[in-house]
Design a protein around this motif. Structure first.
Motif, mmCIF file in Angstrom:
data_model
loop_
_atom_site.group_PDB
_atom_site.id
_atom_site.type_symbol
_atom_site.label_atom_id
_atom_site.label_comp_id
_atom_site.label_asym_id
_atom_site.label_seq_id
_atom_site.Cartn_x
_atom_site.Cartn_y
_atom_site.Cartn_z
ATOM 1 N N VAL A 25 -30.723 29.248 25.729
ATOM 2 C CA VAL A 25 -31.424 28.115 26.337
ATOM 3 C C VAL A 25 -31.176 26.858 25.517
ATOM 4 C CG1 VAL A 25 -33.681 27.103 26.844
ATOM 5 C CG2 VAL A 25 -33.205 29.477 27.487
ATOM 6 N N PHE A 26 -31.381 26.952 24.196
ATOM 7 C CA PHE A 26 -31.208 25.768 23.349
ATOM 8 C C PHE A 26 -29.748 25.361 23.252
ATOM 9 C CE2 PHE A 26 -35.446 27.091 22.078
ATOM 10 C CZ PHE A 26 -36.100 25.869 22.041
ATOM 11 N N ALA A 27 -28.836 26.350 23.273
ATOM 12 C CA ALA A 27 -27.410 26.005 23.312
ATOM 13 C C ALA A 27 -27.089 25.253 24.599
ATOM 14 C CB ALA A 27 -26.560 27.261 23.188
ATOM 15 N N SER A 28 -27.678 25.685 25.720
ATOM 16 C CA SER A 28 -27.452 25.003 26.999
ATOM 17 C C SER A 28 -28.001 23.576 26.961
ATOM 18 C CB SER A 28 -28.104 25.790 28.140
ATOM 19 O OG SER A 28 -27.520 27.070 28.287
ATOM 20 N N LEU A 29 -29.166 23.381 26.333
ATOM 21 C CA LEU A 29 -29.706 22.028 26.196
ATOM 22 C C LEU A 29 -28.758 21.161 25.376
ATOM 23 C CD1 LEU A 29 -33.537 22.612 25.527
ATOM 24 C CD2 LEU A 29 -32.301 22.501 27.706
ATOM 25 N N GLY A 30 -28.140 21.766 24.347
ATOM 26 C CA GLY A 30 -27.164 21.032 23.553
ATOM 27 C C GLY A 30 -25.950 20.638 24.370
ATOM 28 N N CYS A 31 -25.498 21.546 25.235
ATOM 29 C CA CYS A 31 -24.363 21.217 26.118
ATOM 30 C C CYS A 31 -24.706 20.029 27.006
ATOM 31 C CB CYS A 31 -24.015 22.432 26.979
ATOM 32 S SG CYS A 31 -23.271 23.826 26.091
ATOM 33 N N GLY B 149 -37.357 20.182 22.073
ATOM 34 C CA GLY B 149 -36.299 19.672 22.928
ATOM 35 C C GLY B 149 -35.422 18.709 22.165
ATOM 36 N N ILE B 150 -34.490 18.090 22.850
ATOM 37 C CA ILE B 150 -33.556 17.149 22.241
ATOM 38 C C ILE B 150 -33.866 15.755 22.765
ATOM 39 C CG2 ILE B 150 -31.136 16.551 21.920
ATOM 40 C CD1 ILE B 150 -30.461 19.479 22.666
ATOM 41 N N ARG B 151 -34.185 14.865 21.852
ATOM 42 C CA ARG B 151 -34.448 13.477 22.223
ATOM 43 C C ARG B 151 -33.148 12.696 22.105
ATOM 44 N NH1 ARG B 151 -38.886 10.913 22.971
ATOM 45 N NH2 ARG B 151 -40.085 12.596 21.979
ATOM 46 N N VAL B 152 -32.736 12.061 23.186
ATOM 47 C CA VAL B 152 -31.507 11.266 23.205
ATOM 48 C C VAL B 152 -31.910 9.801 23.292
ATOM 49 C CG1 VAL B 152 -29.307 10.838 24.348
ATOM 50 C CG2 VAL B 152 -30.290 13.146 24.370
ATOM 51 N N ASP B 153 -31.830 9.105 22.163
ATOM 52 C CA ASP B 153 -32.166 7.684 22.128
ATOM 53 C C ASP B 153 -30.970 6.871 22.592
ATOM 54 O OD1 ASP B 153 -34.818 7.949 21.108
ATOM 55 O OD2 ASP B 153 -33.969 8.384 19.132
ATOM 56 N N LEU B 154 -31.248 5.793 23.327
ATOM 57 C CA LEU B 154 -30.193 4.985 23.928
ATOM 58 C C LEU B 154 -30.289 3.547 23.440
ATOM 59 C CD1 LEU B 154 -30.617 6.267 27.605
ATOM 60 C CD2 LEU B 154 -28.864 7.002 25.974
ATOM 61 N N GLU B 155 -29.146 2.959 23.122
ATOM 62 C CA GLU B 155 -29.091 1.542 22.786
ATOM 63 C C GLU B 155 -27.790 0.957 23.334
ATOM 64 O OE1 GLU B 155 -27.142 1.578 18.326
ATOM 65 O OE2 GLU B 155 -29.325 1.619 18.496
ATOM 66 N N GLU C 43 -31.766 28.733 13.862
ATOM 67 C CA GLU C 43 -32.977 28.121 14.407
ATOM 68 C C GLU C 43 -32.601 27.171 15.532
ATOM 69 O OE1 GLU C 43 -33.879 24.609 11.245
ATOM 70 O OE2 GLU C 43 -34.150 26.654 10.472
ATOM 71 N N PRO C 44 -33.573 26.828 16.389
ATOM 72 C CA PRO C 44 -33.244 26.094 17.623
ATOM 73 C C PRO C 44 -32.455 24.806 17.438
ATOM 74 C CG PRO C 44 -35.453 26.986 17.795
ATOM 75 C CD PRO C 44 -34.988 27.273 16.388
ATOM 76 N N ALA C 45 -32.764 24.019 16.417
ATOM 77 C CA ALA C 45 -32.042 22.762 16.230
ATOM 78 C C ALA C 45 -30.546 23.015 16.063
ATOM 79 C CB ALA C 45 -32.590 22.003 15.025
ATOM 80 N N TYR C 46 -30.209 24.076 15.357
ATOM 81 C CA TYR C 46 -28.803 24.395 15.112
ATOM 82 C C TYR C 46 -28.172 25.083 16.319
ATOM 83 C CZ TYR C 46 -29.293 22.916 10.293
ATOM 84 O OH TYR C 46 -29.485 22.156 9.160
ATOM 85 N N TRP C 47 -28.954 25.859 17.063
ATOM 86 C CA TRP C 47 -28.424 26.441 18.304
ATOM 87 C C TRP C 47 -28.013 25.317 19.259
ATOM 88 C CZ3 TRP C 47 -33.251 30.048 19.190
ATOM 89 C CH2 TRP C 47 -33.323 30.984 18.150
ATOM 90 N N ALA C 48 -28.838 24.267 19.309
ATOM 91 C CA ALA C 48 -28.518 23.126 20.167
ATOM 92 C C ALA C 48 -27.238 22.431 19.695
ATOM 93 C CB ALA C 48 -29.686 22.145 20.198
ATOM 94 N N GLU C 49 -27.082 22.303 18.372
ATOM 95 C CA GLU C 49 -25.861 21.686 17.841
ATOM 96 C C GLU C 49 -24.640 22.532 18.163
ATOM 97 O OE1 GLU C 49 -25.057 18.798 16.437
ATOM 98 O OE2 GLU C 49 -27.097 18.109 16.787
ATOM 99 N N ALA C 50 -24.800 23.859 18.137
ATOM 100 C CA ALA C 50 -23.690 24.728 18.529
ATOM 101 C C ALA C 50 -23.310 24.476 19.986
ATOM 102 C CB ALA C 50 -24.063 26.193 18.315
ATOM 103 N N GLY C 51 -24.319 24.275 20.834
ATOM 104 C CA GLY C 51 -24.045 23.949 22.231
ATOM 105 C C GLY C 51 -23.297 22.637 22.372
ATOM 106 N N ARG C 52 -23.688 21.630 21.592
ATOM 107 C CA ARG C 52 -22.985 20.346 21.643
ATOM 108 C C ARG C 52 -21.522 20.512 21.251
ATOM 109 N NH1 ARG C 52 -25.155 15.539 18.418
ATOM 110 N NH2 ARG C 52 -23.480 14.613 19.670
#
Length: 376
Positions: free
Chosen positions: A110-116, A142-148, A297-306
Motif C-alpha cells: 500500500v505504502f509503496a503504491s502511494l510512493g508510486c 500518508g505522503i504530503r506533496v508540497d507545491l510551489e 518502515e512505511p516512510a521507506y516503503w513509500a520511497e521504494a515505490g517512488r
C-alpha cells in the motif's frame, strides 16, 4: 507456442469440462461481452492520455496532478489511494477499503503504491510549472506533496506516464545497452533506497528459484487465491463497472463473461501452470531490478515505490517493458532467503521487477478523479 496461445488452449480445455453448462446461454453472453469492447476502448483513451493543456490555474493543475498520480503502478490495480487537496499541497493517503490482507498484511505494498503515485505527481508537476516536494507525514500516515511555482519543464519521464504499463507477457530476450542500463540505475536509486540490477543469465536463474518458491507458496494459500480472484475482471463489463482490478485482457488472457471466467478459473489457474508461465517470462527478460530500502518502515516503503516508479517511467521512455515479480518478497520465509542471496544484511527487499523488450498489451482502467479526491 506463445504464452497467450498456451493460456487460451488451457482455457478451452477447461471449458469442455461440463461443456453443456457453458453452452447454455453462452452464445448470447459472449455477444454481450463483445459489445463492451467499444466502451472499454473509449474508456482507455480517456484514461491514458496527456492533459490538453499544462497552462492551468493552480486549482485545475492540482486536479490534473491527481489524475496523473492515479496512472501509477500499484498492487493488483487496487488503486489503494485517496487524495486530500489544500491550497499548496496534496496529501496522498491510503484507502482502507482497498487493502490486500492475504498478500500484503503489513500494508507494505500500500505504502509503496502511494510512493508510486507521489512520484507521478513529482514528474507531472514540473510540466505544469510547479515544483513538488514529497515528504512522509507520520501523523497522517500518508505522503504530503508540497507545491510551489517553478519554471515549466517537460521531461521524458513525464511524457512516459500515459504509456507506462505493467506488461505481463513474454519479452524477446534482447540485452539492454550499457548506456540505457546506466539511465535505469540513475532513475531507480533514491533517498534511502538502493536498486540492484541483475542482467546475467545465471543471476536471473538464481532469482527464478525464489520466484517459483514464492509463487508456489502463494498458490497453495487458499486465502491468497481467493483474494486474487476477487480482483480479477474477466469481462469488459466488469472492467468498466469497477475501473480497477486485474483485467484478464491486460494479461493476454481471453475476455469472458464473468460467470464463465469464475467457472474455469480454478482449472486453469494452477501452481504448475503459473510456475511455467513465470519461468518463461523471466527467462525472456533482459534483467531484474530489486529495490531495497534502508529501513523497514512505511516512510521507506513509500520511497521504494517512488524509486520503482521512476525506474518504470525511464524504462518506458527507453521503449522497454516491465512487470512486477514480487513473489520473492511477499512470502516472509522466502523473503528472508532472498535477502541472504542479495547480501543486504538485515534490510528488507521491497520490490522486484523484470524488464526487457516486448509487446504492448491492453491497458487496465483507473477510477475517475472525483472518486479518489476526498470531499470532491
Amino acid at each position: 507456442m506463445s504464452e497467450v496461445h498456451q493460456g487460451r488452449r488451457r482455457l478451452l480445455a477447461a471449458l469442455t469440462v461440463g461443456g453443456g453448462l457453458v453452452a447454455v446461454g453462452g452464445g448470447p453472453a459472449l455477444v454481450t461481452n463483445a459489445r463492451g469492447l467499444s466502451g472499454y476502448e473509449g474508456a482507455i483513451i480517456a484514461t491514458w492520455r496527456h492533459s490538453d493543456s499544462t497552462d492551468l490555474p493552480l486549482s485545475s493543475a492540482r486536479r490534473e496532478l491527481v489524475r496523473y498520480a492515479t496512472l501509477a503502478a500499484n498492487s493488483h490495480n487496487t488503486q489503494p489511494w485517496q487524495f486530500r487537496l489544500s491550497d499548496r499541497s496534496v496529501l496522498v493517503l491510503s484507502d482502507p477499503g482497498r487493502r490486500l490482507p492475504a498478500v500484503d498484511p503489513d500494508e507494505h505494498h500500500v505504502f509503496a503504491s502511494l510512493g508510486c503515485a507521489a512520484e507521478n505527481m513529482v514528474q507531472a508537476a514540473r510540466a505544469f510549472g510547479l515544483r513538488a516536494a514529497p515528504s512522509y507525514d507520520p501523523a497522517a500516515r500518508g505522503i504530503r506533496v508540497d507545491l510551489e511555482a517553478a519554471p515549466p519543464e517537460r521531461t521524458d519521464l513525464f511524457d512516459a506516464i500515459p504509456y507506462r504499463q505493467s506488461t505481463r507477457a513474454l519479452y524477446d530476450g534482447r540485452s539492454v545497452p550499457p548506456e540505457h542500463l546506466r539511465l535505469l540505475e540513475t532513475a531507480g536509486n533514491g533517498d534511502g533506497v538502493r536498486m540492484l540490477l541483475f542482467t546475467e543469465r545465471q543471476q536471473r536463474e538464481d532469482i527464478l528459484s525464489y520466484l517459483v518458491a514464492g509463487n508456489s507458496a502463494q498458490m497453495d494459500d487458499v486465502a491468497f487465491v481467493e483474494e486474487l480472484e476477487s480482483w480479477i475482471r474477466f469481462s469488459y463489463g466488469e472492467a468498466l463497472s469497477t475501473r480497477d482490478g486485474l483485467f484478464s485482457k491486460s494479461s493476454g488472457s481471453p475476455v469472458l463473461p464473468g460467470w464463465i471466467g469464475r467457472l474455469v478459473f480454478s482449472q486453469v489457474f494452477t501452481r504448475d501452470a503459473e510456475n511455467r508461465k513465470y519461468e518463461s517470462q523471466l527467462r525472456s527478460s533482459a534483467g531484474v531490478a530489486v529495490f531495497v530500502s534502508d529501513k523497514n518502515e512505511p516512510a521507506y516503503w513509500a520511497e521504494a515505490g517512488r524509486s520503482c516508479q521512476r525506474f518504470a517511467l525511464q524504462a518506458t521512455a527507453l521503449q522497454l517493458r516491465h512487470a512486477f515479480i514480487n513473489q520473492p518478497v511477499e512470502v516472509p520465509a522466502v523473503r528472508g532467503q532472498f535477502a541472504t542471496y542479495l547480501g543486504i544484511g538485515g534490510r528488507r527487499p521491497d520490490l522486484v521487477m523484470r524488464f526487457g523488450y516486448g509487446p504492448e498489451l491492453p491497458k487496465s482502467l483507473r477510477r475517475p478523479v472525483e472518486h479518489v479526491i476526498l470531499g470532491a
